[in-house]
Design a protein around this motif. Structure first.
Motif, PDB file in Angstrom:
ATOM      1  N   PRO A 108       0.785  -1.328  -0.049  1.00 33.24           N
ATOM      2  CA  PRO A 108      -0.042   0.010  -0.005  1.00 33.24           C
ATOM      3  C   PRO A 108       0.829   1.162  -0.020  1.00 33.24           C
ATOM      4  N   MET A 109       1.927   1.248   0.722  1.00 37.10           N
ATOM      5  CA  MET A 109       2.754   2.392   0.654  1.00 37.10           C
ATOM      6  C   MET A 109       3.289   2.823  -0.517  1.00 37.10           C
ATOM      7  N   LEU A 110       3.814   1.619  -1.194  1.00 38.45           N
ATOM      8  CA  LEU A 110       4.524   1.927  -2.742  1.00 38.45           C
ATOM      9  C   LEU A 110       3.587   2.423  -3.673  1.00 38.45           C
ATOM     10  N   LEU A 111       2.406   1.982  -3.642  1.00 34.63           N
ATOM     11  CA  LEU A 111       1.162   2.376  -4.459  1.00 34.63           C
ATOM     12  C   LEU A 111       0.847   3.768  -4.276  1.00 34.63           C
ATOM     13  N   ALA A 112       0.946   4.240  -2.672  1.00 33.82           N
ATOM     14  CA  ALA A 112       0.578   5.539  -2.361  1.00 33.82           C
ATOM     15  C   ALA A 112       1.688   6.494  -3.005  1.00 33.82           C
ATOM     16  N   ALA A 113       2.973   5.952  -3.146  1.00 34.06           N
ATOM     17  CA  ALA A 113       4.017   6.945  -3.532  1.00 34.06           C
ATOM     18  C   ALA A 113       4.148   6.926  -5.035  1.00 34.06           C
ATOM     19  N   ALA A 114       3.117   6.104  -5.876  1.00 37.98           N
ATOM     20  CA  ALA A 114       3.479   6.425  -7.282  1.00 37.98           C
ATOM     21  C   ALA A 114       2.861   7.418  -8.083  1.00 37.98           C
ATOM     22  N   ASP A 115       3.496   7.924  -9.131  1.00 39.17           N
ATOM     23  CA  ASP A 115       2.990   8.760  -9.868  1.00 39.17           C
ATOM     24  C   ASP A 115       2.493   8.130 -11.096  1.00 39.17           C
ATOM     25  N   PRO A 116       1.084   8.668 -10.989  1.00 39.10           N
ATOM     26  CA  PRO A 116       0.068   7.930 -12.135  1.00 39.10           C
ATOM     27  C   PRO A 116       0.724   7.888 -13.591  1.00 39.10           C
ATOM     28  N   ALA A 117       1.345   9.154 -13.659  1.00 35.31           N
ATOM     29  CA  ALA A 117       2.005   9.298 -15.141  1.00 35.31           C
ATOM     30  C   ALA A 117       3.301   8.304 -15.577  1.00 35.31           C
ATOM     31  N   ALA A 118       3.970   7.770 -14.194  1.00 39.53           N
ATOM     32  CA  ALA A 118       5.070   6.908 -14.619  1.00 39.53           C
ATOM     33  C   ALA A 118       4.725   5.662 -14.766  1.00 39.53           C
ATOM     34  N   VAL A 119       3.543   5.167 -14.507  1.00 40.50           N
ATOM     35  CA  VAL A 119       3.168   3.805 -14.431  1.00 40.50           C
ATOM     36  C   VAL A 119       2.829   3.277 -15.891  1.00 40.50           C
ATOM     37  N   LEU A 120       3.831   2.400 -16.322  1.00 44.31           N
ATOM     38  CA  LEU A 120       3.731   1.641 -17.671  1.00 44.31           C
ATOM     39  C   LEU A 120       2.887   0.281 -17.466  1.00 44.31           C
ATOM     40  N   ARG A 121       2.325   0.199 -18.635  1.00 42.69           N
ATOM     41  CA  ARG A 121       1.609  -1.217 -18.821  1.00 42.69           C
ATOM     42  C   ARG A 121       1.626  -1.898 -20.025  1.00 42.69           C
ATOM     43  N   HIS A 122       1.862  -2.998 -20.191  1.00 40.15           N
ATOM     44  CA  HIS A 122       2.527  -3.834 -21.334  1.00 40.15           C
ATOM     45  C   HIS A 122       1.684  -5.334 -21.004  1.00 40.15           C
ATOM     46  N   ASP A 123       0.915  -5.582 -22.136  1.00 39.99           N
ATOM     47  CA  ASP A 123       0.522  -7.119 -22.134  1.00 39.99           C
ATOM     48  C   ASP A 123       1.743  -7.983 -22.375  1.00 39.99           C
ATOM     49  N   ILE A 124       1.623  -9.028 -21.915  1.00 39.06           N
ATOM     50  CA  ILE A 124       3.010  -9.824 -21.725  1.00 39.06           C
ATOM     51  C   ILE A 124       2.965 -10.949 -23.026  1.00 39.06           C
ATOM     52  N   TYR A 125       3.698 -11.042 -23.814  1.00 39.75           N
ATOM     53  CA  TYR A 125       3.841 -12.045 -24.883  1.00 39.75           C
ATOM     54  C   TYR A 125       5.292 -12.882 -24.863  1.00 39.75           C
ATOM     55  N   ASP A 126       5.284 -13.742 -25.419  1.00 32.97           N
ATOM     56  CA  ASP A 126       6.734 -14.505 -25.704  1.00 32.97           C
ATOM     57  C   ASP A 126       6.336 -14.934 -27.028  1.00 32.97           C
ATOM     58  N   LEU A 127       7.509 -15.704 -27.548  1.00 32.85           N
ATOM     59  CA  LEU A 127       7.457 -16.496 -28.828  1.00 32.85           C
ATOM     60  C   LEU A 127       7.466 -17.894 -28.813  1.00 32.85           C
ATOM     61  N   PRO A 128       6.898 -18.575 -29.935  1.00 36.51           N
ATOM     62  CA  PRO A 128       6.928 -19.844 -29.852  1.00 36.51           C
ATOM     63  C   PRO A 128       8.526 -20.180 -30.434  1.00 36.51           C
ATOM     64  N   ALA A 129       8.718 -21.663 -30.182  1.00 33.70           N
ATOM     65  CA  ALA A 129      10.173 -22.051 -30.634  1.00 33.70           C
ATOM     66  C   ALA A 129      10.491 -21.784 -32.026  1.00 33.70           C
ATOM     67  N   LEU A 130      11.573 -21.100 -32.361  1.00 32.15           N
ATOM     68  CA  LEU A 130      11.919 -20.925 -33.760  1.00 32.15           C
ATOM     69  C   LEU A 130      12.804 -22.247 -34.162  1.00 32.15           C
ATOM     70  N   PRO A 131      12.685 -22.450 -35.477  1.00 33.87           N
ATOM     71  CA  PRO A 131      13.460 -23.688 -36.068  1.00 33.87           C
ATOM     72  C   PRO A 131      14.905 -23.501 -36.066  1.00 33.87           C
ATOM     73  N   ARG A 132      15.203 -22.114 -36.093  1.00 35.30           N
ATOM     74  CA  ARG A 132      16.645 -21.652 -36.291  1.00 35.30           C
ATOM     75  C   ARG A 132      16.671 -20.078 -35.694  1.00 35.30           C
ATOM     76  N   PHE A 133      18.065 -19.736 -35.445  1.00 32.95           N
ATOM     77  CA  PHE A 133      18.359 -18.483 -34.853  1.00 32.95           C
ATOM     78  C   PHE A 133      19.054 -18.066 -35.853  1.00 32.95           C
TER      79      PHE A 133
END
Length: 374
Positions: free
Chosen positions: A238-263
């Motif tokens: 609760p203390m950490l959230l109270a100290a946060a700046d709304p303009a500095a909160v980043l949000r991203h949906d989380i993705y990963d990659l399926p296994a590639l056949p080669r790099f």
């Protein structure tokens, strides 16, 4: 021709440029944005990554700006310990993990490069196996093209065709706060379908991150949503959230990659998220990109056979991608019976078993990069 063209000026791209220099080649980094923003997030660097930074000659400077990770383990939303971490045993066996602000690591990597290596405001629109790339500043050829251009990589198309990233089923928020009271312990807390973590940074700052199950592209309620989701969770949340700046909160949906056949393909090699984007559940995304850079540099300093890079990096990173995804699924469980079973299993897991499970990730050394057998 000894130019190595690196597409993408993130952590992996800049680290690769340092590795290329040490291999006696000439790196050029093309970054599409003209000025990189100061990203408000922290970064866990495990011992394997720190060894890679040492191999690149910047380990001491990174340590000087970091905080040692003295993890408090994983707790439930009420603060009850689910899984403890023996920080002393971890350090003795593998080395010291640290946490650093992402922007500070980027600044160190950029500062270690000679003037002219990083070229900003140039976007790559196509690449092919011959080493030719098409950019907004014209076409150019290189001895090697390194795709370090992230999960939506343009360069990857020349290696693996069109690959669709996989949505992990949850979204994540990140921010850095300056709390009114010091926070010295690292921690992560798991609830039902959502998690909250925090890690001290240098200068009294604290990196905070949170996750929640949500459809891809769901509306972002920002700091207000975080306050509602984590109301009643244990201190210091609760203390950490109270100290946060709304303009500095980043949000991203989380993705990963399926296994590639080669790099690799022809004169192209993929590194970092372009090759093996993973969920953040093991804290290994940047760590593996740093390993990629050191490994590729070692190969370029030797016979330059990119098959060795693929043989060294693809099996290892794809195992870690799969493991991170499993960890994320466990952390995001929401059904009460499954959460109860998960928590009970975590409480029964001895610290020794946890350290053993981490060995395959953390035991990596730069010396392995120079002894890759096909």
């Amino acid at each position: 021709m000894d130019e190595v063209l690196i597409v993408g000026g993130g952590i992996g791209g800049l680290a690769t440029a340092l590795a290329v220099l040490r291999a006696g080649k000439r790196p050029v980094v093309l970054e599409r944005v003209s000025e990189q923003a100061v990203v408000g997030s922290g970064l866990s660097l495990w011992p394997n990554a720190i060894r890679a930074l040492d191999a690149l000659g910047v380990g001491a400077e990174v340590r000087a700006r970091a905080v040692t990770d003295a993890s408090g383990g994983i707790r439930d939303s009420a603060g009850r310990l689910l899984l403890g971490v023996d920080a002393a045993a971890l350090q003795e066996r593998f080395g010291e993990p640290i946490v650093v602000h992402r922007a500070e690591l980027m600044a160190i990597l950029r500062g270690a490069l000679p003037d002219g290596v990083l070229r900003t405001g140039i976007r790559v629109t196509a690449a092919d196996e011959s080493g030719r790339v098409v950019t907004t500043a014209g076409e150019r050829d290189a001895e090697l093209v390194v795709g370090a251009d992230g999960i939506r990589s343009v360069v990857r198309r020349a290696v693996a065709g069109e690959v669709e990233p996989r949505y992990a089923g949850y979204t994540a928020w990140r921010t850095v706060v300056a709390p009114p009271e010091p926070v010295t312990e690292f921690g992560e807390s798991w609830g039902r379908g959502q998690r909250f973590g925090f890690a001290p940074l240098a200068g009294g700052r604290v990196y905070c991150f949170a996750t929640a199950n949500a459809p891809a592209g769901a509306p972002d309620g920002g700091l207000a949503e975080l306050g509602e989701r984590f109301a009643g969770w244990h201190a210091p949340i609760p203390m950490l959230l109270a100290a946060a700046d709304p303009a500095a909160v980043l949000r991203h949906d989380i993705y990963d990659l399926p296994a590639l056949p080669r790099f690799t393909a022809g004169r192209i090699a993929l590194i970092g998220d372009a090759a093996h984007a993973m969920t953040p559940d093991l804290g290994q995304g940047a760590c593996q990109a740093l390993e990629d850079a050191v490994t590729l540099g070692a190969i370029l300093a030797g016979d330059g056979d990119l098959r060795r890079y693929d043989a060294a990096r693809r099996p290892r990173t794809q195992r870690i991608v799969a493991r991170a995804r499993r960890m994320g699924r466990a952390g995001q469980l929401s059904a009460r019976p499954l959460v109860a079973l998960r928590n009970a299993a975590m409480r029964r897991t001895p610290a020794s078993a946890q350290l053993g499970a981490m060995a395959s990730m953390l035991d990596w050394t730069p010396e392995e990069s120079a002894t890759i057998a096909l």
